[in-house]
Design an enzyme around this catalytic site. Structure first.
Site, PDB file in Angstrom:
ATOM      1  N   LYS A   1     107.320  67.877  55.202  1.00 34.03           N
ATOM      2  CA  LYS A   1     106.164  68.668  55.625  1.00 34.03           C
ATOM      3  C   LYS A   1     105.667  69.561  54.476  1.00 34.03           C
ATOM      4  CE  LYS A   1     104.532  67.595  59.530  1.00 34.03           C
ATOM      5  NZ  LYS A   1     105.407  67.210  60.590  1.00 34.03           N
TER       6      LYS A   1
ATOM      7  N   LYS B   1     104.124  52.228  60.779  1.00 34.57           N
ATOM      8  CA  LYS B   1     104.416  52.408  62.194  1.00 34.57           C
ATOM      9  C   LYS B   1     103.103  52.678  62.940  1.00 34.57           C
ATOM     10  CE  LYS B   1     107.060  55.705  64.989  1.00 34.57           C
ATOM     11  NZ  LYS B   1     108.122  56.702  65.001  1.00 34.57           N
TER      12      LYS B   1
ATOM     13  N   LYS C   1      98.454  57.115  65.968  1.00 32.13           N
ATOM     14  CA  LYS C   1      97.065  57.526  66.052  1.00 32.13           C
ATOM     15  C   LYS C   1      96.580  58.023  64.695  1.00 32.13           C
ATOM     16  CE  LYS C   1      94.431  60.322  69.306  1.00 32.13           C
ATOM     17  NZ  LYS C   1      94.533  59.620  70.585  1.00 32.13           N
TER      18      LYS C   1
END
Ligand code: TRP
Length: 324
Positions: A112, A192, A195
């Protein structure tokens, strides 16, 4: 006594077939053998501060998908994380027993930091502590998650052990239960299905939208022209046939290898399979969506029931930690 399942999912809005085959399907099955608590983790979503104006709508759309897929508010507790604010209280208390070094070493945190160097906030470091608070606030012992969440589950177990060592036993050690489905690859044939990669097929899409969407998919790169022989074993569309046309696998593979069908034909067969499989789901979803106030009632009832458990746990934790 039945074990207790807890799982959380970030409010990503309308769910796709990868979410269904991976997580939702196992959530539904677990309802038979466990007391289940399923939570939409809106506070976790704030750690990345993307699309917060969509949180409300995304939460509702996600719950509609869950309900239509068979999550049953009569059996399971279905709720929104922020509706039971005790989780934030427990997060603070657990943060006192969690060495910072542990959190800075978590792989997802380091990722992150690379992804959003402009927003390395305090909450991001505490993400696994909040996740632990989710789980142990409800004393859950069985946590259905995908492989990507295993480091967080390990952290949860470490935090529980440390709490127990320092203050005595309140929480069971939570165990991950891998949602064992193979990873569903997106329409780009690479990543993968998700959205955010814009490579997904939404459960709630119309049959026409589904067909259009599947037509955009990448297939076997060696098949440039209609008459080129195909290689089903490297084609992602073919891997999706495993789920949606399980009876026709051999037939489709042979026709692809011999170029008896082209990729467009093959995608149409897949779209038909997906649309057939999802028809009952879509009908139920439309029916639930038009019941006035129903989803809000599910959330309110879920929060009420979750709150009963949360209050008890917090009381116990405060006593153990010696708070006056
Ligand atoms: N971190 C999980 C994810 O991104 C979501 C989550 C939050 C969760 N709290 C949880 C999962 C508790 C299992 C249990 O998918």
């Amino acid at each position: 006594m039945k074990g207790r399942v807890f799982s959380g999912a970030r409010p990503t809005g309308k769910q796709h077939i990868g979410n269904y085959l991976g997580a939702i399907q196992s959530y539904v099955k677990l309802q038979q053998d466990y007391d289940c608590i399923y939570c939409i983790v809106d506070i976790h979503a704030l750690t990345t501060l993307e699309d917060t104006h969509l949180l409300k709508e995304n939460t509702r759309e996600m719950m509609l998908d869950w309900l239509a897929a068979g999550l049953d508010p009569e059996k399971s507790i279905l709720f929104i994380q922020s509706h039971v604010p005790e989780v934030m209280e427990l997060h603070t208390l657990l943060s006192m027993v969690t060495p910072l070094g542990w959190l800075l070493r978590v792989a997802t945190f380091k990722e992150k930091v690379k992804l959003q160097p402009h927003n390395v906030n305090y909450g991001l470091v505490g993400y696994p502590v909040l996740m632990t608070a989710d789980i142990v606030l409800y004393k859950a012992d069985t946590i259905p998650v995908g492989e990507d969440q295993l480091p967080h589950l390990e952290m949860a177990r470490d935090i529980v052990r440390r709490f127990t060592y320092l203050f005595g036993e309140v929480f069971p050690e939570p165990k991950a239960k891998l949602t064992t489905f193979p990873m569903v690859i997106g329409l780009d044939g690479e990543r993968k299905m998700s959205k955010s990669c814009d490579n997904d097929v939404e459960l709630a899409a119309s049959p026409e939208e589904t067909t259009q969407r599947i037509r955009t998919a990448f297939t076997d790169p060696a098949r440039q022209y209609r008459n080129d022989p195909g290689h089903p074993e490297v084609c992602n569309i073919y891997s999706l046939h495993h789920f949606y046309n399980p009876d026709r696998l051999d037939e489709i593979a042979t026709q692809c290898r011999g170029a008896a069908i082209g990729c467009v034909d093959c995608k149409n067969i897949l779209a038909e399979g997906v649309n057939r499989d999802l028809a009952p789901f879509r009908e139920r979803r439309a029916e639930i969506a038009q019941r006035p106030g129903y989803v809000d009632e599910v959330f309110a009832d879920g929060a009420r029931r979750a709150h009963v458990i949360a209050k008890e746990t917090i009381k116990e934790v405060k006593e153990k930690m010696g708070l006056p």
